[in-house]
Design a protein around this motif. Structure first.
Motif, PDB file in Angstrom:
ATOM      1  N   SER A 193      -4.369  32.305   4.880  1.00  0.00           N
ATOM      2  CA  SER A 193      -4.587  33.551   5.636  1.00  0.00           C
ATOM      3  C   SER A 193      -3.849  34.717   4.989  1.00  0.00           C
ATOM      4  N   GLU A 194      -2.611  34.469   4.534  1.00  0.00           N
ATOM      5  CA  GLU A 194      -1.844  35.540   3.910  1.00  0.00           C
ATOM      6  C   GLU A 194      -2.451  35.969   2.582  1.00  0.00           C
ATOM      7  N   ALA A 195      -3.230  35.079   1.964  1.00  0.00           N
ATOM      8  CA  ALA A 195      -3.862  35.428   0.692  1.00  0.00           C
ATOM      9  C   ALA A 195      -5.113  36.268   0.897  1.00  0.00           C
ATOM     10  N   GLY A 196      -5.546  36.464   2.150  1.00  0.00           N
ATOM     11  CA  GLY A 196      -6.705  37.288   2.434  1.00  0.00           C
ATOM     12  C   GLY A 196      -8.009  36.687   1.975  1.00  0.00           C
ATOM     13  N   ARG A 197      -8.146  35.372   2.046  1.00  0.00           N
ATOM     14  CA  ARG A 197      -9.380  34.716   1.633  1.00  0.00           C
ATOM     15  C   ARG A 197      -9.830  33.756   2.723  1.00  0.00           C
ATOM     16  N   VAL A 198     -11.068  33.255   2.615  1.00  0.00           N
ATOM     17  CA  VAL A 198     -11.572  32.281   3.578  1.00  0.00           C
ATOM     18  C   VAL A 198     -10.789  30.983   3.388  1.00  0.00           C
ATOM     19  N   GLY A 199     -10.068  30.625   4.445  1.00  0.00           N
ATOM     20  CA  GLY A 199      -9.169  29.492   4.324  1.00  0.00           C
ATOM     21  C   GLY A 199      -9.891  28.157   4.253  1.00  0.00           C
ATOM     22  N   GLU A 200      -9.438  27.300   3.352  1.00  0.00           N
ATOM     23  CA  GLU A 200      -9.941  25.932   3.238  1.00  0.00           C
ATOM     24  C   GLU A 200      -8.738  24.998   3.068  1.00  0.00           C
ATOM     25  N   VAL A 201      -8.647  24.033   3.967  1.00  0.00           N
ATOM     26  CA  VAL A 201      -7.541  23.065   3.954  1.00  0.00           C
ATOM     27  C   VAL A 201      -8.136  21.664   3.942  1.00  0.00           C
ATOM     28  N   ARG A 202      -7.486  20.766   3.206  1.00  0.00           N
ATOM     29  CA  ARG A 202      -7.990  19.390   3.102  1.00  0.00           C
ATOM     30  C   ARG A 202      -6.871  18.415   3.456  1.00  0.00           C
ATOM     31  N   LEU A 203      -7.219  17.437   4.320  1.00  0.00           N
ATOM     32  CA  LEU A 203      -6.321  16.338   4.667  1.00  0.00           C
ATOM     33  C   LEU A 203      -6.979  15.038   4.228  1.00  0.00           C
ATOM     34  N   SER A 204      -6.297  14.268   3.377  1.00  0.00           N
ATOM     35  CA  SER A 204      -6.854  12.995   2.908  1.00  0.00           C
ATOM     36  C   SER A 204      -5.818  11.893   3.093  1.00  0.00           C
ATOM     37  N   ILE A 205      -6.321  10.721   3.489  1.00  0.00           N
ATOM     38  CA  ILE A 205      -5.471   9.531   3.661  1.00  0.00           C
ATOM     39  C   ILE A 205      -6.161   8.389   2.924  1.00  0.00           C
ATOM     40  N   ALA A 206      -5.494   7.831   1.926  1.00  0.00           N
ATOM     41  CA  ALA A 206      -6.108   6.795   1.085  1.00  0.00           C
ATOM     42  C   ALA A 206      -5.144   5.642   0.898  1.00  0.00           C
ATOM     43  N   ARG A 207      -5.709   4.507   0.481  1.00  0.00           N
ATOM     44  CA  ARG A 207      -4.895   3.324   0.177  1.00  0.00           C
ATOM     45  C   ARG A 207      -4.360   3.405  -1.244  1.00  0.00           C
ATOM     46  N   ARG A 208      -3.127   2.991  -1.419  1.00  0.00           N
ATOM     47  CA  ARG A 208      -2.561   2.833  -2.752  1.00  0.00           C
ATOM     48  C   ARG A 208      -2.816   1.421  -3.260  1.00  0.00           C
ATOM     49  N   VAL A 209      -2.682   1.251  -4.556  1.00  0.00           N
ATOM     50  CA  VAL A 209      -2.929  -0.066  -5.157  1.00  0.00           C
ATOM     51  C   VAL A 209      -1.949  -1.098  -4.621  1.00  0.00           C
ATOM     52  N   ASP A 210      -0.713  -0.694  -4.347  1.00  0.00           N
ATOM     53  CA  ASP A 210       0.296  -1.635  -3.875  1.00  0.00           C
ATOM     54  C   ASP A 210       0.227  -1.867  -2.370  1.00  0.00           C
ATOM     55  N   GLY A 211      -0.791  -1.328  -1.698  1.00  0.00           N
ATOM     56  CA  GLY A 211      -0.956  -1.555  -0.267  1.00  0.00           C
ATOM     57  C   GLY A 211      -0.398  -0.457   0.604  1.00  0.00           C
ATOM     58  N   GLY A 212       0.322   0.500   0.040  1.00  0.00           N
ATOM     59  CA  GLY A 212       0.852   1.603   0.829  1.00  0.00           C
ATOM     60  C   GLY A 212      -0.197   2.670   1.083  1.00  0.00           C
ATOM     61  N   ALA A 266      -3.853  19.765   1.115  1.00  0.00           N
ATOM     62  CA  ALA A 266      -4.096  20.756   0.060  1.00  0.00           C
ATOM     63  C   ALA A 266      -4.735  21.999   0.672  1.00  0.00           C
ATOM     64  N   ASP A 267      -4.547  23.133   0.010  1.00  0.00           N
ATOM     65  CA  ASP A 267      -5.156  24.379   0.477  1.00  0.00           C
ATOM     66  C   ASP A 267      -5.621  25.186  -0.730  1.00  0.00           C
ATOM     67  N   ASN A 268      -6.384  26.243  -0.450  1.00  0.00           N
ATOM     68  CA  ASN A 268      -6.878  27.121  -1.522  1.00  0.00           C
ATOM     69  C   ASN A 268      -6.141  28.456  -1.520  1.00  0.00           C
ATOM     70  N   GLY A 269      -4.874  28.412  -1.083  1.00  0.00           N
ATOM     71  CA  GLY A 269      -4.076  29.625  -1.048  1.00  0.00           C
ATOM     72  C   GLY A 269      -3.531  29.989  -2.416  1.00  0.00           C
ATOM     73  N   PRO A 270      -2.541  30.867  -2.466  1.00  0.00           N
ATOM     74  CA  PRO A 270      -2.008  31.338  -3.755  1.00  0.00           C
ATOM     75  C   PRO A 270      -1.115  30.323  -4.449  1.00  0.00           C
ATOM     76  N   GLY A 271      -0.765  29.236  -3.768  1.00  0.00           N
ATOM     77  CA  GLY A 271       0.121  28.250  -4.374  1.00  0.00           C
ATOM     78  C   GLY A 271       1.579  28.653  -4.242  1.00  0.00           C
ATOM     79  N   VAL A 272       2.444  27.812  -4.790  1.00  0.00           N
ATOM     80  CA  VAL A 272       3.885  28.053  -4.726  1.00  0.00           C
ATOM     81  C   VAL A 272       4.356  28.496  -6.107  1.00  0.00           C
ATOM     82  N   PRO A 273       5.023  29.632  -6.217  1.00  0.00           N
ATOM     83  CA  PRO A 273       5.503  30.089  -7.538  1.00  0.00           C
ATOM     84  C   PRO A 273       6.433  29.059  -8.170  1.00  0.00           C
ATOM     85  N   ASP A 274       6.364  28.964  -9.490  1.00  0.00           N
ATOM     86  CA  ASP A 274       7.195  28.001 -10.215  1.00  0.00           C
ATOM     87  C   ASP A 274       8.680  28.244  -9.975  1.00  0.00           C
ATOM     88  N   ALA A 275       9.061  29.494  -9.777  1.00  0.00           N
ATOM     89  CA  ALA A 275      10.485  29.821  -9.637  1.00  0.00           C
ATOM     90  C   ALA A 275      11.104  29.230  -8.376  1.00  0.00           C
TER      91      ALA A 275
END
Length: 437
Positions: free
Chosen positions: A353-372, A378-387
């Motif tokens: 919302s703060e990026a001024g764009r149509v918001g898209e958010v994704r929630l995924s739950i998957a199995r790991r190879v070791d059973g966990g 995830a979102d389509n926002g501006p991301g987190v600055p490296d600093a």
């Protein structure tokens, strides 16, 4: 692979000589008055027979000596085919095989010496315990840590801690635990890992001891430094306007006549800022209290769908996609995990919302190879600055004007309390938080 020509010709010659000698003896026996000739013929037959036996027996002796050398592990032996013993082709094949075996043994010895040097120089202390040799300090790190004069019984190590001595004496499955060792430099925490193997029919337990007190102290000091840095920044930010407002209120009250209305306004703002500082301190107390986990198994899909309904009620303008593995079950505290994901989903929605764009958010739950479980938000926002990527999980760190900086730290505390991990991973667009349970 038969007899060679030299051996065959020699054998044929000896047989022919024996036949001629026997024939001569037979003629001497049938002719009267040839007593001396009979004796000479008999001696010749005996000599030729001995020569034939010697010709064959010498080859047998060479083969027997060669096999005996192999029996005692002498792979430097060679098959001697000189003197008419024969088997030249066999001799060459056996000698070539012995050379190849010696080459492989030399390579194996070099590899063994390398592995022995590697084990001896590895910086983690290694001990072995078995019924024959007892406790043995295997490498330099173990000898430095426990000294060279220790005994071979587990109870000889009681001076380093009764729990550690009990670990040496206790047989069982492989495992890992953190113990406190009493070392000359003082008590230290150490990670003790145990594994089991068999050596020549003897059950052996391998135990590694890795002191980590220095590492823990360094991590603790770094965490304290980060916490003090953030707390100082936030408290100063709150105290600066408080100090300014207090000065303003004092100044307007000192006027003649006193400006009561301005003083009231300043004091009202001062109270509001003081309340904000109190809320900040309460938030710190909440962060300092570790969460209690009551884990159980529950279905992932209805859990995720319920989170989707809560998200839609708060953020109707942001599209949320949910992807859950079929028949997926989670082993966690559903209430605490819901709090984690609600915080992450809310942050994702705010970022888009703060990026001024149509918001898209994704929630995924998957199995790991070791059973966990692998959970991503995830979102389509501006991301987190490296600093600031390394600071996002610090308590009270926030890039938003209205943020408290508590949410992501609590998220991390809850995930760690479950025995999992959470990371901010690289992405081409937006931010992706990945949880491993």
């Amino acid at each position: 692979m038969g007899f060679d020509r030299r051996f065959t010709l020699g054998l044929a010659a000896w047989i022919a000589a024996l036949f001629v000698a026997l024939l001569g003896l037979l003629l001497a026996l049938q002719t009267p008055d040839l007593a001396v000739a009979r004796i000479v013929a008999a001696l010749i037959v005996a000599g030729v027979a001995w020569g034939l036996w010697r010709h064959v027996e010498r080859t047998n002796m060479m083969v027997a000596r060669f096999v005996e050398a192999l029996h005692f592990g002498d792979i430097t032996a060679r098959f001697d085919s000189r003197g008419g013993v024969g088997f030249g082709t066999l001799s060459k094949a056996l000698d070539d095989a012995m050379r190849a075996l010696q080459t492989r043994r030399d390579e194996g010895l070099r590899e063994l010496r390398f592995l022995e040097a590697l084990v001896d120089d590895v910086p983690v202390a290694l001990l072995t315990v078995d019924d024959e040799q007892g406790v043995r300090l295997v490498n330099k790190a173990a000898r430095r840590l426990f000294g060279h004069g220790q005994g071979t019984r587990p109870e000889d190590y009681t001076g380093y801690g009764a729990t550690f001595a009990a670990r040496l004496a206790r047989s069982g499955e492989a495992g890992q635990e953190v113990l406190i060792l009493r070392l000359p430099a003082g008590p230290q925490r150490a990670i003790v890992r145990t594994g089991a193997l068999d050596r020549l029919g003897v059950h052996v337990r391998a135990i590694t001891v890795e002191p980590v007190q220095g590492t823990l102290d360094a991590v603790e000091m770094a965490a304290q430094t980060d916490l003090v840095r953030v707390l100082t920044h936030e408290i100063l930010n709150s105290l600066t306007p408080v100090t300014s407002l207090a000065g303003t209120a004092a100044a307007v009250l000192d006027t003649d006549p006193p400006d009561i209305e301005s003083a009231r306004t300043a004091m009202t703002t001062l109270v509001r800022r003081a309340e904000g500082l109190r809320h900040f301190i309460d938030s710190y107390r909440a962060v300092a209290k570790p969460p209690e986990v009551n884990a159980r198994s529950f279905a992932a899909d209805p859990f995720a769908r319920e989170l989707g309904r809560l998200f839609a009620a708060d953020w109707p303008a942001v599209a949320l996609s949910i992807d859950v593995a079929p028949d997926m079950a989670l082993q966690a505290d559903p209430d605490l995990l819901a709090q984690v994901l609600i915080n992450l989903l809310r942050n994702a929605a705010q970022a888009t919302s703060e990026a001024g764009r149509v918001g898209e958010v994704r929630l995924s739950i998957a199995r790991r190879v070791d059973g966990g479980a692998l959970i991503e938000v995830a979102d389509n926002g501006p991301g987190v600055p490296d600093a600031v990527r390394r600071d996002v999980f610090l308590p009270f760190f926030t890039t938003r004007a209205a943020g408290t900086g508590v949410g992501l730290n609590l998220v991390r505390q809850i995930v760690i309390a479950h025995g999992g991990s959470i990371d901010l991973i690289d992405s081409d667009e937006g931010a992706v938080f990945r949880i491993l349970l």
